[in-house]
Design a protein around this motif. Structure first.
Motif, short mmCIF file in Angstrom:
data_model
loop_
_atom_site.label_atom_id
_atom_site.label_comp_id
_atom_site.label_asym_id
_atom_site.label_seq_id
_atom_site.Cartn_x
_atom_site.Cartn_y
_atom_site.Cartn_z
N MET A 95 0.82 -1.20 0.00
CA MET A 95 0.00 0.00 0.00
C MET A 95 0.86 1.26 0.00
SD MET A 95 -1.43 0.02 3.93
CE MET A 95 -2.47 1.44 3.63
N PHE A 96 2.11 1.15 0.48
CA PHE A 96 2.99 2.31 0.45
C PHE A 96 3.38 2.71 -0.97
CE2 PHE A 96 3.98 0.57 4.75
CZ PHE A 96 3.50 1.65 5.47
N PHE A 97 3.24 1.78 -1.93
CA PHE A 97 3.59 2.09 -3.31
C PHE A 97 2.36 2.46 -4.14
CE2 PHE A 97 6.85 -0.64 -1.60
CZ PHE A 97 8.02 -0.03 -2.02
N GLU A 98 1.19 2.22 -3.61
CA GLU A 98 -0.02 2.60 -4.34
C GLU A 98 -0.25 4.10 -4.33
OE1 GLU A 98 -3.29 0.53 -2.64
OE2 GLU A 98 -2.83 -1.36 -3.64
N LEU A 99 0.27 4.78 -3.30
CA LEU A 99 0.04 6.22 -3.13
C LEU A 99 -1.46 6.54 -3.12
CD1 LEU A 99 2.83 7.82 -5.34
CD2 LEU A 99 2.87 7.32 -2.90
N TYR A 115 2.04 2.91 -12.00
CA TYR A 115 1.91 1.57 -11.43
C TYR A 115 2.90 0.59 -12.01
CZ TYR A 115 -1.96 2.02 -8.23
OH TYR A 115 -2.71 2.34 -7.14
N LEU A 116 3.37 0.82 -13.20
CA LEU A 116 4.43 -0.03 -13.73
C LEU A 116 5.69 0.11 -12.89
CD1 LEU A 116 5.50 -1.94 -15.91
CD2 LEU A 116 6.06 0.08 -17.30
N ILE A 117 6.01 1.35 -12.54
CA ILE A 117 7.18 1.60 -11.67
C ILE A 117 6.92 1.05 -10.27
CG2 ILE A 117 8.63 3.39 -10.64
CD1 ILE A 117 7.91 5.16 -13.07
N ALA A 118 5.70 1.28 -9.75
CA ALA A 118 5.37 0.87 -8.38
C ALA A 118 5.42 -0.65 -8.24
CB ALA A 118 3.99 1.39 -8.00
N ALA A 119 4.98 -1.39 -9.26
CA ALA A 119 4.98 -2.84 -9.18
C ALA A 119 6.40 -3.39 -9.06
CB ALA A 119 4.27 -3.44 -10.39
N VAL A 120 7.33 -2.81 -9.81
CA VAL A 120 8.72 -3.27 -9.75
C VAL A 120 9.35 -2.93 -8.40
CG1 VAL A 120 11.01 -3.04 -10.77
CG2 VAL A 120 8.98 -3.12 -12.25
N THR A 163 -2.37 9.90 0.22
CA THR A 163 -1.17 9.07 0.26
C THR A 163 -0.59 9.01 1.67
OG1 THR A 163 -0.65 9.59 -2.05
CG2 THR A 163 1.15 8.79 -0.66
N VAL A 164 -0.42 10.17 2.28
CA VAL A 164 0.11 10.21 3.65
C VAL A 164 -0.84 9.48 4.59
CG1 VAL A 164 0.76 11.73 5.53
CG2 VAL A 164 1.33 12.36 3.19
N LYS A 165 -2.13 9.68 4.39
CA LYS A 165 -3.11 8.98 5.23
C LYS A 165 -3.02 7.47 5.03
CE LYS A 165 -8.03 9.06 6.38
NZ LYS A 165 -9.36 9.60 6.02
N GLY A 166 -2.80 7.04 3.78
CA GLY A 166 -2.65 5.62 3.50
C GLY A 166 -1.41 5.03 4.14
N PHE A 167 -0.30 5.79 4.13
CA PHE A 167 0.92 5.32 4.79
C PHE A 167 0.65 5.01 6.25
CE2 PHE A 167 4.06 7.64 1.76
CZ PHE A 167 3.81 6.69 0.81
N PHE A 168 0.05 5.95 6.94
CA PHE A 168 -0.21 5.76 8.36
C PHE A 168 -1.37 4.80 8.60
CE2 PHE A 168 2.35 9.54 8.40
CZ PHE A 168 3.05 9.49 9.59
#
Length: 464
Positions: free
Chosen positions: A79-83, A129-134, A269-274
């Motif tokens: 989830m940290f890469f989904e932003l 998402y291509l970058i995030a998946a890698v 994104t910040v909310k998702g991180f936490f």
């Protein structure tokens, strides 16, 4: 003179056929086709859960059960890469879809300006998402090796290769997630949830077949393969023309991501991180401080309660594209009417389901202790059930707010997630699962619920 023929009486208007009582009941419960398939997904998971529980209890040791459920929590690091892009895409595309539709052959047609903006939005999302998946594959895989290879590592469990397979499958699923989010935002909710039902049934069948065959910790990887296969066939089959038309859409009016979306997205994104501290922390902390056996009990219990939370949340989530369109039209009275109705219905159903789960846990604990020992004891289950009720209300109110493409009071929302994490970490070592459940309940009921109610009221006063 011949007498005039009297006019014929008007033919009686045929009354529409009376709908069957199941259909009338579903309408009263605000169950449309999208919600029906979403409920079927969770209902299937809930109904199939006892069979899976029996298979795990019979074929898995308690240590392996701990690894099995902790795998899912640690993979949540993705989830940290989904932003927070899936939720942003659903809300943003629902605003752009007003004035567009699908042609008979599946292409996007309608307002040229909105088609251009929607195409730009989709292309930006896919490139990220291509970058995030890698990135997520390498980072999450390394995090898993560090976590599972720590002081609680079991010498009897070969977890390394299954872990890499799980992360690889989840990375491919991450690559497909923007496609599913765009479809959902473009009012294709019913087909998306129908595909989820197919995926869930096939995934469960794969679990039931692979566990007796001795797949062990390879089971989550097999489920990931089934999920990716179903989503790839759905995106590349039924909606191939939809995505081709978006990808090749000529740029008439470019979508200004950093001006229009980023102010909302970075807060999400910040909310998702936490948010990791609120959704994925419970099982790993028990694994770290008390070992895989208590973590396995928490994981199995949390899966049951989480399924109920997701099922009840479907009433609100399935209406989010509708909410976005109503906000774009500034039809706030209809927005509030639908939101209140569906959230109250869902809350009532969730309450009944949680009562049933607590009664079942008491019965298992008393009469079938061999099965009951694979779940948490009645006290932490009761505390977690109360927390689930609170979390449902909190998430529903925030979904309403986010449909306005806004995430206000972000600092306070983050403070709630941090408080939740601190309470869980402080109580897990001395009190175990009871401490985890109590800390989770306290943070959500005493801080996050009042905050969500305050923000919801503020948004309505400001914009409505």
């Amino acid at each position: 003179m011949p007498s005039e023929t009297p006019p014929l009486p008007p033919e009686p208007i045929a009354e529409p056929p009376r709908r069957s009582w199941p259909r009338r009941m579903l309408n009263r419960l605000e169950v449309n086709q999208a919600v029906f398939f979403a409920i079927c997904v969770r209902g299937w998971q809930f109904a199939a859960g006892p069979v899976t529980l029996l298979l795990i209890a019979h074929y898995f040791s308690e240590e392996m059960q701990g690894y099995y459920y902790t795998f899912g929590s640690v993979v949540g690091l993705q989830m940290f890469f989904e932003l927070s892009l899936p939720q942003v895409l659903i809300n943003s595309t629902s605003h752009e879809w007003d004035g567009l539709e699908l042609s008979g052959d599946g292409y996007v047609v309608g307002d040229r300006r909105r088609r251009s903006r929607l195409g730009s939005l989709f292309r930006i999302a896919m490139r990220w998402y291509l970058i995030a998946a890698v990135l997520s594959f390498f980072v999450v895989a390394a995090a898993g090796f560090w976590f599972f290879g720590g002081p609680r590592e079991s010498e009897n469990i070969a977890w390394q290769w299954p872990w890499l397979a799980v992360v690889l499958g989840s990375s491919f699923s991450l690559l497909l997630s923007p496609c599913m989010a765009v479809l959902e935002g473009c009012h294709q909710v019913q087909p998306v949830y129908k595909n989820q039902l197919t995926r869930s049934v096939l995934g469960t069948m794969a679990v039931w077949i692979s566990i007796p065959m001795g797949a062990g910790l390879w089971v989550p990887a097999i489920v990931s393969v089934v999920r990716v296969g179903c989503e790839a066939a759905f995106v590349g089959g039924r909606y191939r023309n939809f995505f081709v038309s978006l990808w090749r859409q000529p740029v008439v009016v470019d979508f200004q991501w950093f001006q229009e979306v980023w102010p909302f997205q970075w807060r999400m994104t910040v909310k998702g991180f936490f948010g990791f501290f609120n959704a994925y922390l419970l099982v790993p902390v028990l694994f770290y401080f008390h070992g895989p056996i208590p973590a396995g009990r928490m994981g199995m219990t949390w899966q049951v309660l989480g399924t109920l939370l997701e099922a009840s949340g479907s009433w609100v989530r399935a209406r989010m594209p509708l909410f976005g369109s109503l906000i774009a039209r500034r039809n706030f009275s209809e927005l509030d009417r639908v939101f209140r109705r569906v959230s109250c219905v869902a809350l009532g159903i969730l309450l009944v389901a949680l009562v049933a789960v607590n009664v079942l846990v008491l019965l298992l604990d008393a009469f079938l202790p061999k099965i009951g020992d694979r779940l948490l004891s009645p006290l932490p289950v009761f505390l977690l059930s109360l927390a689930i009720l609170v979390v449902f209300v909190v998430e529903s109110l925030w979904r309403y707010v986010h449909c306005h493409l806004s995430a206000p009071y972000i600092k306070w929302a983050l403070a709630g997630d941090v408080l939740n994490g601190l309470l869980v970490l402080a109580l897990v070592k001395p009190f175990g699962a009871v401490g985890v459940a109590a800390g989770y309940l306290a943070a959500n009921a005493l801080f996050k619920l009042p905050l969500a109610i305050f923000v919801w009221r503020k948004i309505r006063q400001r914009w409505h």
